[in-house]
Scaffold this active site. Structure first.
Site, short mmCIF file in Angstrom:
data_model
loop_
_atom_site.label_atom_id
_atom_site.label_comp_id
_atom_site.label_asym_id
_atom_site.label_seq_id
_atom_site.Cartn_x
_atom_site.Cartn_y
_atom_site.Cartn_z
N ASP A 124 0.86 -1.18 0.00
CA ASP A 124 0.00 0.00 0.00
C ASP A 124 0.91 1.24 0.00
O ASP A 124 1.86 1.29 0.78
CB ASP A 124 -0.87 0.00 1.27
CG ASP A 124 -2.26 0.53 1.01
OD1 ASP A 124 -3.24 -0.11 1.41
OD2 ASP A 124 -2.36 1.61 0.38
N ASP B 83 -2.99 4.81 -2.40
CA ASP B 83 -4.07 5.36 -1.57
C ASP B 83 -4.48 6.75 -2.06
O ASP B 83 -3.63 7.63 -2.23
CB ASP B 83 -3.53 5.46 -0.14
CG ASP B 83 -4.60 5.77 0.87
OD1 ASP B 83 -5.47 4.92 1.05
OD2 ASP B 83 -4.56 6.87 1.46
N GLU C 86 -6.20 3.80 -6.00
CA GLU C 86 -7.49 4.00 -5.36
C GLU C 86 -7.95 5.38 -5.82
O GLU C 86 -7.57 6.40 -5.26
CB GLU C 86 -7.40 3.96 -3.83
CG GLU C 86 -8.79 4.09 -3.21
CD GLU C 86 -8.77 4.52 -1.76
OE1 GLU C 86 -7.86 5.25 -1.35
OE2 GLU C 86 -9.68 4.11 -1.03
N HIS D 83 -10.99 -3.10 3.25
CA HIS D 83 -10.86 -2.76 4.68
C HIS D 83 -11.67 -1.53 5.06
O HIS D 83 -11.74 -1.16 6.24
CB HIS D 83 -9.38 -2.56 5.01
CG HIS D 83 -8.82 -1.39 4.27
ND1 HIS D 83 -8.64 -1.37 2.89
CD2 HIS D 83 -8.46 -0.16 4.70
CE1 HIS D 83 -8.17 -0.20 2.53
NE2 HIS D 83 -8.05 0.56 3.60
N ASP D 84 -12.22 -0.84 4.04
CA ASP D 84 -13.04 0.36 4.30
C ASP D 84 -14.53 0.09 4.18
O ASP D 84 -15.33 1.02 4.39
CB ASP D 84 -12.71 1.46 3.28
CG ASP D 84 -11.33 2.04 3.43
OD1 ASP D 84 -10.78 2.49 2.42
OD2 ASP D 84 -10.81 2.03 4.56
O1 TEU Z 1 -9.61 5.55 1.77
C1 TEU Z 1 -10.00 6.65 0.97
C2 TEU Z 1 -11.39 7.01 1.20
O2 TEU Z 1 -11.99 7.72 0.46
C3 TEU Z 1 -12.01 6.55 2.45
O3 TEU Z 1 -12.38 7.69 3.16
C4 TEU Z 1 -13.18 5.68 2.13
O4 TEU Z 1 -13.88 6.17 1.01
C5 TEU Z 1 -14.12 5.70 3.28
O5 TEU Z 1 -13.37 5.35 4.40
C6 TEU Z 1 -15.26 4.75 3.03
O6 TEU Z 1 -16.01 4.72 4.20
C7 TEU Z 1 -8.21 5.39 1.85
C8 TEU Z 1 -7.90 4.18 2.70
O7 TEU Z 1 -8.43 3.01 2.05
C9 TEU Z 1 -8.53 4.40 4.04
O8 TEU Z 1 -8.40 3.24 4.86
C10 TEU Z 1 -7.86 5.59 4.69
O9 TEU Z 1 -8.52 5.89 5.91
C11 TEU Z 1 -7.93 6.83 3.77
O10 TEU Z 1 -7.61 6.55 2.43
C12 TEU Z 1 -6.92 7.86 4.24
O11 TEU Z 1 -5.62 7.36 3.98
#
Ligand code: TEU
Length: 544
Positions: free
Chosen positions: A98, A199, A252, A320-321
């Protein structure tokens, strides 16, 4: 279609904190991952994306990097990392790390130096604005709630953070900063890393006028997503880091659309692949926490609009989100529907054209966590900020139970032993209480389990040129609760039909052919049973 390793392999996403603990501290680690590589090889996995392993204070669980070239102490050492690379490559598995370069931790030495003085060579590594202590430079909002600006009393300036205040945004206008990042990226590639998941890479360039959003504390992608200079920076990174290497970068690309997607993928000058979130936002009514019911027609529309928009997609049901896939897109009403629905949505997604990304635990049907309503159960800054800012706590908890990121971050469930075999210590976050039933050991022995179905699907895909590279054509005129399409290779053609509802649907035109994979042991002519999925070989000249 140009053949590439990252088109040929099924990816698996590991959230290292919750995958396997090897030393009893309740936190997953690199040695734990190594101990489970044979399981992933058995599953048919050819590449692994591991969420951040870097040194971090964990304000955002590793997405706030304190030292880009140091492994998080809880996860192990650089020697452990090198063992991981060796053990993965020995098994012909590719490692994708990542890469978080839109922002760092506020404990990163760059930021510590930057805030120390306006004269510091690192000051402009970040985005600082003058202004009175009570009025931010503009009204932009953070993804995690509140203003996207924080006033720093040492620097006596405001700094930008699109995420939490502990994640200051890097200033990509600064060439020296970019060169430092490229040096770091090349060092990891020299260490044997095969690629990166980048990211929020679509946010790295900002409109330098920093205009106000149309309302206070709002996200305003028009001023920082897919800005012209983002393309410049991605192309520069490609030339300085990736050209000449057999590596892969997947972005992403927050706020990507079917219209702007081909501006970053396709010709290999910027990204190789991208993650789009139209399916992940299907139940958001304007913003994440405002939840609306699933619309099957919308699922079909999204899937095929993306199959047409770009030549090569990523295919995923969660990460994971996101909440657990079977809880969101399937059914957990009873065991039968839980199994059938997990299998149907998996076939729907992973027989499409593109690279599959399976999120840890999805393959055994892990479900959302039954949060009781105590903030002590939460670990995620996004959910905690949302709960604290909500007046209606009951409504907030209803949304967190459905879409909170902690749902996907509970420990992997390996077996029915204490803590699901994840740790011999106290897990950093509670294990889902359904682990005695939902775990690898129970399912690996059951030919009718979700895990067994996932493995068959992955192995089928690994063996089939048609499922990898064949054209994907949507079936027209079929009930919107059935996702139906053809995959057409040079010598082979498949039909895929997935009922993604718990309804029995009759009068369905089902193509003639050899059933290669299905989740029902008996078929009823012209009927799709609840969550029934079928992969039918229409024609074959020696593909499988
Ligand atoms: O996520 C990017 C993002 O847009 C997140 O806010 C996501 O859309 C949201 O959490 C959905 O509920 C990336 C990573 O995947 C995330 O884990 C990080 O918190 C974020 O960037 C900041 O680095």
């Amino acid at each position: 279609m140009t053949e590439k390793w990252w088109k040929e392999r099924v990816f698996y996403q590991i959230y290292p904190r919750s995958f396997q603990d090897s030393d009893g501290d309740g936190i997953g680690d690199i040695k734990g991952i190594i101990s489970r590589l044979d399981y992933l090889k058995w599953l048919g996995i050819g590449a692994i994306w591991i969420c951040p392993l870097y040194d971090s204070p964990n304000e955002d669980m590793g997405y706030d990097i304190r030292d880009y070239r140091k492994i998080q102490a809880e996860f192990g050492t650089m020697d452990d990392f090198k063992d991981l690379v060796c053990e993965m490559h020995r098994r012909d598995m590719k490692l994708v790390m990542d890469l978080v370069v839109n922002h760092t931790s506020n404990q990163n030495t760059w930021f510590v130096e930057s805030r120390r003085s306006k004269d510091s060579p690192y000051h402009d590594y970040y985005i600082w604005k003058d202004g009175s202590t009570d009025t931010p430079p503009n009204n932009w909002g953070s993804f995690f709630g509140g203003s996207a600006w924080t006033y720093d009393s040492d620097a006596r300036q405001w700094y930008l953070h699109l995420f939490s205040s502990s994640q200051p945004d890097l200033n990509w206008e600064n060439e020296r900063m970019r060169e430092d990042l490229y040096r770091m990226i090349n060092a990891w590639l020299d260490d044997g890393v095969d690629g990166f998941r980048m990211d929020v890479i679509s946010l790295i360039a900002k409109n330098q006028n920093y205009p106000n959003a149309n309302r206070n504390n709002a996200l305003c992608p028009e001023y920082y997503a897919f800005q012209p200079k983002m393309h410049t920076y991605l192309n520069e990174m490609r030339k300085k880091c990736f050209d000449g290497r057999d590596c892969m970068c997947v972005g992403e690309t927050t706020f990507v659309t079917t219209e702007n997607a081909s501006s970053v993928v396709g010709d290999g000058s910027e990204l190789d692949m991208l993650f789009q979130f139209d399916l992940m936002n299907i139940d958001s009514d304007g913003e994440k926490w405002n939840i609306k019911p699933l619309d099957y027609r919308k699922i079909s529309e999204i899937i095929f609009s993306w199959q047409h928009a770009i030549g090569w997609n990523t295919l995923f049901l969660g990460n994971h989100d996101q909440p657990r896939a079977v809880s969101r897109f399937g059914s957990v009403k009873d065991k039968k529907l839980w199994i059938l629905s997990a299998e149907s949505i998996a076939m729907m997604m992973y027989c499409l054209k593109g690279t599959p990304f399976i999120y840890q635990g999805e393959e055994i049907g892990m479900t959302n966590y039954p949060f009781s309503g105590s903030v002590s159960e939460l670990r995620d800054v996004e959910s905690i900020n949302y709960l604290n800012a909500s007046e209606n706590k009951a409504l907030a908890w209803s949304s967190i139970r459905k879409k909170g990121r902690d749902n996907a971050r509970t420990p992997f469930q390996w077996n029915p032993n204490p803590n699901a075999g994840f740790t011999t210590g106290t897990p950093w976050i509670s294990v889902n209480p359904n682990y005695p039933e939902v775990n690898v050991r129970n399912e690996i022995q059951d030919p009718d389990s979700i895990l067994s179905f996932y493995r068959k699907l992955i192995i089928l895909r690994n063996q089939s040129e048609c499922l990898k590279y064949g054209a994907c054509i949507q079936e027209q005129g079929i009930d919107s609760r059935i996702i139906a399409y053809r995959r057409k290779g040079q010598k082979t053609e498949y039909a895929v039909l997935c009922n993604i509802s718990e309804d029995t649907i009759s009068d369905v035109e089902i193509p003639e052919g050899r059933v290669i994979l299905t989740n029902y042991c008996h078929r009823i002519s012209r009927v799709m049973q609840p969550y029934e999925c079928i992969l039918i070989e229409i024609q074959n000249d020696s593909d499988i």
